[in-house]
Enzyme design. Structure first.
Site, PDB file in Angstrom:
ATOM      1  N   THR A  13     -16.254  -7.213 -18.204  1.00  0.00           N
ATOM      2  CA  THR A  13     -17.140  -8.022 -17.366  1.00  0.00           C
ATOM      3  C   THR A  13     -17.002  -9.516 -17.664  1.00  0.00           C
ATOM      4  OG1 THR A  13     -19.007  -7.820 -18.902  1.00  0.00           O
ATOM      5  CG2 THR A  13     -18.811  -6.125 -17.198  1.00  0.00           C
ATOM      6  N   ASP A  14     -17.515 -10.310 -16.737  1.00  0.00           N
ATOM      7  CA  ASP A  14     -17.482 -11.766 -16.901  1.00  0.00           C
ATOM      8  C   ASP A  14     -18.863 -12.274 -17.330  1.00  0.00           C
ATOM      9  OD1 ASP A  14     -19.049 -11.720 -14.591  1.00  0.00           O
ATOM     10  OD2 ASP A  14     -17.430 -12.398 -13.274  1.00  0.00           O
ATOM     11  N   ALA A  15     -19.039 -13.579 -17.327  1.00  0.00           N
ATOM     12  CA  ALA A  15     -20.299 -14.184 -17.772  1.00  0.00           C
ATOM     13  C   ALA A  15     -21.479 -13.797 -16.880  1.00  0.00           C
ATOM     14  CB  ALA A  15     -20.158 -15.705 -17.825  1.00  0.00           C
TER      15      ALA A  15
END
EC number: 3.1.2.28
Length: 138
Positions: A13-15
């Site tokens: 996942t990203d931020a």
């Protein structure tokens, strides 16, 4: 094997907490490798073959809803031979039941080349057999 299941990890996942687009392409590549292996292709020699390499020359992905850490997904892949040196893989990504709706769709195009000359070369017999076993029947 045309189906591959996997759990989305935090590292995918990203931020914003959703799957990063490049991570899902990487997971699709995992499905490709698993399919090759299930068909009897030895991955170690396939990726280290000194006479033929199969780079990805095009990749695309469309998301229809977000994926989060902990989601259990299933990827169904189908192939299409485009030329004697080129093929395409389509990946349909969905959630494992009970919600099996389409989450994302990706596509990669691969070309067989000679690593020394960088010129196109015909696909190997083992890869041709794999393509036949996974081809899109639409």
């Amino acid at each position: 094997m045309n189906d591959y299941t996997r759990t989305i990890r935090l590292s995918d996942t990203d931020a914003a907490g959703v799957v990063y687009f490049a991570s899902l392409l990487s997971i699709c590549h995992e499905a490709y490798e698993a399919s090759l292996e299930a068909s009897g292709i030895d991955l170690k020699s396939f990726f280290r073959d000194s006479e033929v390499v199969i780079p990805i020359v095009h990749a695309e992905i469309d998301f229809f809803r977000p994926l989060y850490s902990g989601d259990r997904i299933i990827i169904t892949l189908t192939t299409l031979q485009l030329k004697d040196t080129e093929f395409e893989i389509t990946y349909q990504v969905g959630l494992v039941a009970p919600q099996s709706s389409l989450i994302a769709k990706a596509k990669t195009r691969h070309v067989a080349i000679n690593p020394q000359t960088r010129q196109r070369t015909p696909l190997s017999e083992s890869l041709m057999q794999w393509l036949k076993s996974t081809e899109n029947s639409e």
